[in-house]
Design a protein around this motif. Structure first.
Motif, PDB file in Angstrom:
ATOM      1  N   ALA A   1       0.812  -1.223   0.000  1.00  0.00           N
ATOM      2  CA  ALA A   1       0.000   0.000   0.000  1.00  0.00           C
ATOM      3  C   ALA A   1       0.840   1.265   0.000  1.00  0.00           C
ATOM      4  N   GLN A   2       2.166   1.150   0.064  1.00  0.00           N
ATOM      5  CA  GLN A   2       3.038   2.322   0.153  1.00  0.00           C
ATOM      6  C   GLN A   2       2.942   3.215  -1.072  1.00  0.00           C
ATOM      7  N   ASN A   3       2.508   2.686  -2.199  1.00  0.00           N
ATOM      8  CA  ASN A   3       2.382   3.492  -3.418  1.00  0.00           C
ATOM      9  C   ASN A   3       1.291   4.557  -3.306  1.00  0.00           C
ATOM     10  N   GLY A   4       0.375   4.392  -2.362  1.00  0.00           N
ATOM     11  CA  GLY A   4      -0.727   5.328  -2.207  1.00  0.00           C
ATOM     12  C   GLY A   4      -0.358   6.615  -1.490  1.00  0.00           C
ATOM     13  N   ILE A   5       0.844   6.710  -0.962  1.00  0.00           N
ATOM     14  CA  ILE A   5       1.251   7.903  -0.199  1.00  0.00           C
ATOM     15  C   ILE A   5       1.151   9.162  -1.063  1.00  0.00           C
ATOM     16  N   ALA A   6       1.622   9.090  -2.284  1.00  0.00           N
ATOM     17  CA  ALA A   6       1.630  10.266  -3.171  1.00  0.00           C
ATOM     18  C   ALA A   6       0.223  10.733  -3.527  1.00  0.00           C
TER      19      ALA A   6
END
Length: 137
Positions: free
Chosen positions: A53-58
């Motif tokens: 889920a780290q890709n959702g930070i941006a």
């Protein structure tokens, strides 16, 4: 599924109180809160990377960032107060008072989120408040 997760949340919250009461003995409450927080941070980020889920930070909006940060500040304040109360009070008295957050949440959800406040909600709030007072007094 939400019901099972909510029930598990309650079980883990109960375990949190008991484990914390034993673990905080002889430990500064602020230090104990910091240790607990590090464990929570590691677990949370572990789940982020485990679920990719780290890709959702941006994609997080500024508004969401603001409210997530404010929520974090409220959580930190809650935990600091909770651990200090738990250190000097009985878990059987501190925890019910802490759970008055249910009543406060329902009220705040009605005022700020415009959620429905029904007769059933009102009766539940009154019963929780009365139950808390009975347990504490």
């Amino acid at each position: 599924m939400w019901f099972i997760l909510a029930l598990l949340s309650a079980v883990f919250a109960a375990l949190t109180s008991i484990l914390a009461k034993v673990g905080i003995e002889g430990v500064n409450s602020n230090l104990a809160t910091a240790i607990r927080t590090v464990v929570v941070v590691v677990m949370a980020w572990g789940m982020v990377f485990l679920t990719n889920a780290q890709n959702g930070i941006a994609e997080i909006s500024k508004r969401s960032w603001l409210f997530l940060v404010l929520s974090g500040v409220a959580t930190g304040a809650s935990w600091l107060c909770y651990y200090k109360a738990l250190q000097s009070g009985d878990a059987s008295k501190v925890v019910p008072i802490d759970k008055l957050s249910v009543v406060i949440t329902l009220f705040l959800a009605f005022v700020f989120l415009h959620e429905q406040f029904t007769t059933k909600s009102l009766i539940g709030c009154i019963l929780i408040a009365i139950g808390t007072m009975v347990m504490v007094l």
